[in-house]
Design a protein around this motif. Structure first.
Motif, PDB file in Angstrom:
ATOM      1  N   LEU A   3      -5.784  11.017  -8.031  1.00 30.96           N
ATOM      2  CA  LEU A   3      -4.518  10.725  -7.342  1.00 30.96           C
ATOM      3  C   LEU A   3      -4.633  11.024  -5.849  1.00 30.96           C
ATOM      4  N   ASN A   4      -5.294  12.120  -5.501  1.00 29.65           N
ATOM      5  CA  ASN A   4      -5.490  12.441  -4.084  1.00 29.65           C
ATOM      6  C   ASN A   4      -6.402  11.429  -3.400  1.00 29.65           C
ATOM      7  N   SER A   5      -7.363  10.876  -4.155  1.00 25.35           N
ATOM      8  CA  SER A   5      -8.240   9.856  -3.561  1.00 25.35           C
ATOM      9  C   SER A   5      -7.458   8.584  -3.225  1.00 25.35           C
ATOM     10  N   ILE A   6      -6.398   8.316  -4.001  1.00 26.74           N
ATOM     11  CA  ILE A   6      -5.529   7.168  -3.683  1.00 26.74           C
ATOM     12  C   ILE A   6      -4.736   7.463  -2.410  1.00 26.74           C
ATOM     13  N   VAL A   7      -4.158   8.653  -2.360  1.00 26.42           N
ATOM     14  CA  VAL A   7      -3.361   9.048  -1.194  1.00 26.42           C
ATOM     15  C   VAL A   7      -4.207   9.026   0.073  1.00 26.42           C
ATOM     16  N   ASN A   8      -5.457   9.473  -0.043  1.00 29.34           N
ATOM     17  CA  ASN A   8      -6.356   9.528   1.114  1.00 29.34           C
ATOM     18  C   ASN A   8      -7.139   8.238   1.328  1.00 29.34           C
ATOM     19  N   GLU A   9      -6.792   7.204   0.560  1.00 29.86           N
ATOM     20  CA  GLU A   9      -7.379   5.863   0.699  1.00 29.86           C
ATOM     21  C   GLU A   9      -8.902   5.891   0.571  1.00 29.86           C
ATOM     22  N   LYS A  10      -9.396   6.600  -0.452  1.00 29.18           N
ATOM     23  CA  LYS A  10     -10.836   6.704  -0.690  1.00 29.18           C
ATOM     24  C   LYS A  10     -11.292   5.946  -1.931  1.00 29.18           C
ATOM     25  N   SER A  11     -10.369   5.263  -2.627  1.00 31.10           N
ATOM     26  CA  SER A  11     -10.730   4.526  -3.847  1.00 31.10           C
ATOM     27  C   SER A  11     -10.345   3.064  -3.677  1.00 31.10           C
ATOM     28  N   ALA A  12     -11.173   2.339  -2.954  1.00 34.30           N
ATOM     29  CA  ALA A  12     -10.851   0.954  -2.600  1.00 34.30           C
ATOM     30  C   ALA A  12     -10.689   0.068  -3.833  1.00 34.30           C
ATOM     31  N   LEU A  13     -11.606   0.195  -4.805  1.00 33.88           N
ATOM     32  CA  LEU A  13     -11.540  -0.645  -6.001  1.00 33.88           C
ATOM     33  C   LEU A  13     -10.281  -0.337  -6.808  1.00 33.88           C
TER      34      LEU A  13
ATOM     35  N   MET B 157       0.829  -1.197   0.000  1.00 33.37           N
ATOM     36  CA  MET B 157       0.000   0.000   0.000  1.00 33.37           C
ATOM     37  C   MET B 157       0.868   1.253   0.000  1.00 33.37           C
ATOM     38  N   ASN B 158       1.974   1.208   0.780  1.00 33.16           N
ATOM     39  CA  ASN B 158       2.877   2.350   0.834  1.00 33.16           C
ATOM     40  C   ASN B 158       3.460   2.674  -0.534  1.00 33.16           C
ATOM     41  N   LEU B 159       3.747   1.624  -1.319  1.00 31.28           N
ATOM     42  CA  LEU B 159       4.292   1.811  -2.662  1.00 31.28           C
ATOM     43  C   LEU B 159       3.283   2.525  -3.553  1.00 31.28           C
ATOM     44  N   ILE B 160       2.017   2.150  -3.433  1.00 32.59           N
ATOM     45  CA  ILE B 160       0.956   2.763  -4.239  1.00 32.59           C
ATOM     46  C   ILE B 160       0.796   4.235  -3.887  1.00 32.59           C
ATOM     47  N   ILE B 161       0.751   4.532  -2.589  1.00 31.05           N
ATOM     48  CA  ILE B 161       0.608   5.926  -2.149  1.00 31.05           C
ATOM     49  C   ILE B 161       1.819   6.745  -2.574  1.00 31.05           C
TER      50      ILE B 161
ATOM     51  N   LEU C 217      -8.666   6.988 -13.791  1.00 37.72           N
ATOM     52  CA  LEU C 217     -10.068   7.433 -13.774  1.00 37.72           C
ATOM     53  C   LEU C 217     -11.002   6.350 -14.291  1.00 37.72           C
ATOM     54  N   VAL C 218     -10.590   5.658 -15.346  1.00 34.59           N
ATOM     55  CA  VAL C 218     -11.412   4.589 -15.924  1.00 34.59           C
ATOM     56  C   VAL C 218     -11.384   3.352 -15.025  1.00 34.59           C
ATOM     57  N   MET C 219     -10.193   3.012 -14.533  1.00 35.80           N
ATOM     58  CA  MET C 219     -10.037   1.813 -13.705  1.00 35.80           C
ATOM     59  C   MET C 219     -10.865   1.897 -12.425  1.00 35.80           C
ATOM     60  N   ASP C 220     -11.102   3.105 -11.952  1.00 35.70           N
ATOM     61  CA  ASP C 220     -11.866   3.304 -10.720  1.00 35.70           C
ATOM     62  C   ASP C 220     -13.347   2.970 -10.889  1.00 35.70           C
ATOM     63  N   ASN C 221     -13.777   2.756 -12.151  1.00 35.85           N
ATOM     64  CA  ASN C 221     -15.194   2.518 -12.437  1.00 35.85           C
ATOM     65  C   ASN C 221     -15.524   1.069 -12.774  1.00 35.85           C
ATOM     66  N   ALA C 222     -14.550   0.160 -12.735  1.00 34.37           N
ATOM     67  CA  ALA C 222     -14.819  -1.200 -13.217  1.00 34.37           C
ATOM     68  C   ALA C 222     -14.171  -2.270 -12.335  1.00 34.37           C
ATOM     69  N   LYS C 223     -14.848  -3.408 -12.228  1.00 39.15           N
ATOM     70  CA  LYS C 223     -14.333  -4.516 -11.420  1.00 39.15           C
ATOM     71  C   LYS C 223     -13.118  -5.166 -12.065  1.00 39.15           C
ATOM     72  N   ARG C 224     -13.129  -5.225 -13.398  1.00 44.23           N
ATOM     73  CA  ARG C 224     -11.994  -5.773 -14.143  1.00 44.23           C
ATOM     74  C   ARG C 224     -11.622  -4.795 -15.246  1.00 44.23           C
ATOM     75  N   VAL C 225     -10.345  -4.807 -15.677  1.00 43.52           N
ATOM     76  CA  VAL C 225      -9.851  -3.820 -16.632  1.00 43.52           C
ATOM     77  C   VAL C 225      -9.058  -4.503 -17.734  1.00 43.52           C
ATOM     78  N   ILE C 226      -9.329  -4.079 -18.981  1.00 45.19           N
ATOM     79  CA  ILE C 226      -8.568  -4.547 -20.136  1.00 45.19           C
ATOM     80  C   ILE C 226      -7.829  -3.348 -20.728  1.00 45.19           C
ATOM     81  N   LEU C 227      -6.513  -3.443 -20.792  1.00 43.61           N
ATOM     82  CA  LEU C 227      -5.676  -2.389 -21.374  1.00 43.61           C
ATOM     83  C   LEU C 227      -5.149  -2.878 -22.709  1.00 43.61           C
ATOM     84  N   CYS C 228      -5.448  -2.141 -23.773  1.00 42.66           N
ATOM     85  CA  CYS C 228      -5.062  -2.573 -25.115  1.00 42.66           C
ATOM     86  C   CYS C 228      -4.329  -1.442 -25.825  1.00 42.66           C
TER      87      CYS C 228
END
Length: 605
Positions: free
Chosen positions: A138-148, A1-5, A375-386
């Motif tokens: 990015l601030n929502s990640i730092v403040n641990e508000k984007s669990a998904l 988690m520290n690495l992500i923040i 922003l997109v990843m925060d809206n979906a349970k699974r993500v495909i990057l192409c």
């Protein structure tokens, strides 16, 4: 988690630095304007062809600009600053952008007088909304508000991608017309991985594969959100989905949406006859009440005053009903749509704020800034990057931000520990003699060609010994006039009727536009990414005794350049300058092995 923040905090600093650079990059210094104009980062002066007002009543200029401009910086929907010689300026947006003709929308109620009186120009301007959303996520990640989102990032940074079987997964028959790698990509996309990465080298049918993925997800009753970093890329995917029978909803600023897709936007849906019929009756009632309330009377009684209040109150209530009905109609389409599409910022729409989609897809992920991808990843349970990390990365203006990795795309971020889950390995665009060098150098020889060599497809013209020295213009931009003369002779000798001339250097493109026949399209390499033509002519420009090659050393730019041709690729360069470089030395050797090496003297004498 520290690495992500820690990573999120680093990105906040880089995004803020980029925003500051974009806001500060324009000033009234005349020499600075010349440099920006020469590099295609500024258009001045514009020829104003028409003063107009848009559908939403915004003042709009129809203009043309015959000189070179950087197509990656100026695209439909680009936020711009409109200015004149007297230091007047206002904000606006490019609503249309087609070769030399542009439509410039001003963020004002009316045209200012200086637009009529002085020469005007435009320059890209920091899009405050985009930066606000990037910093917000990015601030929502730092403040641990984007669990998904944090779970997705743990998959990336901790290399733990599997979340079990995809919900509702069933055995489905994949389109037999897909090749083996495309089928593998579809199968992997339907599996249990939280993050799936698909690498799509040039011409490998990336969009075709994504359309099949979405077809399967639809059959599997999965809700999909799809995005791409540019409106053009979003519209391309949307069009292909509609052609395949997929029901879409296109979100975002409708000025930035292709005209062909307007019927699939919220306002386009509300304008449909069956919906308009309901709304029109209510709007007529509002107009009638407003008309009654605004009537002038010479003697104004207390009763008149009360009636006016009553009519205005009734109008407000009906307006609430109109908004409620409109929201209901749009929410119904959101519910019924198989896919909701938009740029990452366009998808930050209140109408879908509470929805968590089953699958999020980011097309052209190799050109998508990492915070935009979040922003997109925060809206979906699974993500495909192409996408393809071996082509040009996202555009970043700040040298400091770029040096520290802001131009690392969301695809590269996901691939920092591993190769892509699937690489599409059969390209349909080029014959092998054109494709093979990139296939070997960038794709470890894994990229195969569906076409066969049938004729003369590749030429490398070596200008060594001919004295074609590079020169600098008054702004320090590099060009090579003799190479442009060579292009003219090649066109005549090979009876080329239509082609695209590309070069890494803006000054070379600018001169080519004024010199080459009108049937020859001219563009920088950056501006031509994502496009193709039957015949491509590349001028590499650099020719100096020191062997300096500048940003030719960004080999991803050359990968883009060398993979645009469907039938014929012609490259012009100086082996004495380029040959000492690993990449260009290997390319020249490849041309010699293929017996397509030509000396300039063969052409000239």
């Amino acid at each position: 988690m520290n690495l992500i923040i820690q990573r999120a905090k680093q990105l906040i600093e880089l995004v803020e630095e980029e925003q500051k650079t974009q806001l500060d990059r324009w000033n009234e210094n005349e020499s600075n304007l010349k440099v920006l104009r020469s590099s295609g980062e500024l258009m001045f002066p514009l020829k104003i062809n028409k003063y107009n007002f848009s559908v939403n009543n915004s003042p709009t200029l129809e203009v043309s600009y015959p000189n070179y401009y950087n197509e990656r910086l100026f695209d439909r929907g680009t936020s711009i600053l409109i200015f004149d010689e007297e230091q007047n300026k206002c904000k606006g947006m490019l609503s249309e952008c087609d070769d030399q003709n542009l439509s410039v929308q001003l963020y004002l109620d009316d045209f200012p007088e200086w637009v009529y009186e002085n020469k005007i120009g435009i320059i890209p301007h920091a899009d405050e909304k985009t930066f606000r959303f990037m910093l917000g996520i990015l601030n929502s990640i730092v403040n641990e508000k984007s669990a998904l989102l944090v779970k997705h990032l743990q998959s990336i940074y901790n290399n733990d991608k599997n979340i079990g079987d995809a919900d509702g997964k069933t055995e489905l028959k994949i389109n037999d017309e897909l090749n083996d790698s495309q089928k593998k990509a579809v199968e992997r996309s339907l599996g249990g991985d939280r993050i799936v990465t698909i690498q799509g080298p040039p011409g490998t049918g990336k969009t075709t594969t994504l359309v099949e993925v979405i077809q399967q997800l639809k059959a599997n009753k999965q809700k999909v959100i799809a995005s791409a970093p540019s409106n053009t890329a979003v519209d391309h995917l949307a069009t292909k989905l509609i052609d395949s029978g997929i029901k879409i909803l296109r979100l975002g600023n409708e000025v930035k949406v292709s005209d062909d897709l307007l019927d699939h936007t919220p306002n386009g849906i509300l304008a449909q006859p069956n919906n308009q019929k309901q709304l029109k009756k209510l709007k007529a009632q509002v107009n009638e009440l407003r008309k009654k309330a605004s009537q002038f009377k010479r003697s104004f009684t207390a009763e008149d005053r009360e009636n006016r209040k009553k009519w205005r109150a009734e109008a407000r209530e009906i307006n609430k009903e109109i908004r409620s009905l409109s929201n209901y109609i749009i929410s119904k389409h959101i519910e019924e749509a198989d896919v909701i599409l938009g740029t990452p910022v366009g998808l930050c729409d209140s109408s879908i704020k509470e929805i968590k989609f089953d699958v999020g897809i980011i097309d052209e992920a190799g050109q998508c800034l990492t915070p935009l991808g979040f922003l997109v990843m925060d809206n979906a349970k699974r993500v495909i990057l192409c996408g393809d990390q071996k082509q040009l990365p996202p555009t970043v203006i700040s040298k400091k931000a770029k040096k520290n990795g802001l131009d690392r795309s969301i695809l590269e971020e996901a691939l920092q520990q591993n190769e892509a889950d699937v690489m599409l390995d059969l390209q349909y665009r080029m014959p092998p003699v054109i494709a093979d060098f990139s296939a070997i150098y960038f794709y470890d020889g894994k990229l195969r060609s569906a076409k066969k060599n049938t004729e003369d497809h590749l030429d490398f013209y070596d200008t060594s010994g001919a004295g074609f020295k590079e020169v600098k213009d008054e702004n320090g931009s590099i060009f090579n006039p003799e190479e442009i003369e060579m292009v003219t002779k090649i066109i005549e000798e090979q009876s080329i009727k239509d082609a695209t001339f590309i070069s890494p250097y803006a000054a070379q493109v600018r001169r080519a536009k004024s010199t080459l026949p009108k049937n020859i399209n001219c563009s920088t390499i950056d501006g031509f990414q994502g496009q193709e033509d039957d015949v491509i002519i590349i001028s590499l420009v650099r020719n100096n005794e020191e062997g300096e090659i500048g940003f030719l050393s960004d080999y991803r730019r050359m990968n883009v350049a060398m993979t645009r041709a469907r039938k014929k690729l012609i490259v012009i360069g100086d082996s004495a300058t380029l040959g000492g470089n690993e990449f260009f030395g290997a390319f020249i050797s490849h041309c010699e092995e293929q017996n397509v090496y030509r000396s300039v003297f063969e052409l000239m004498y």
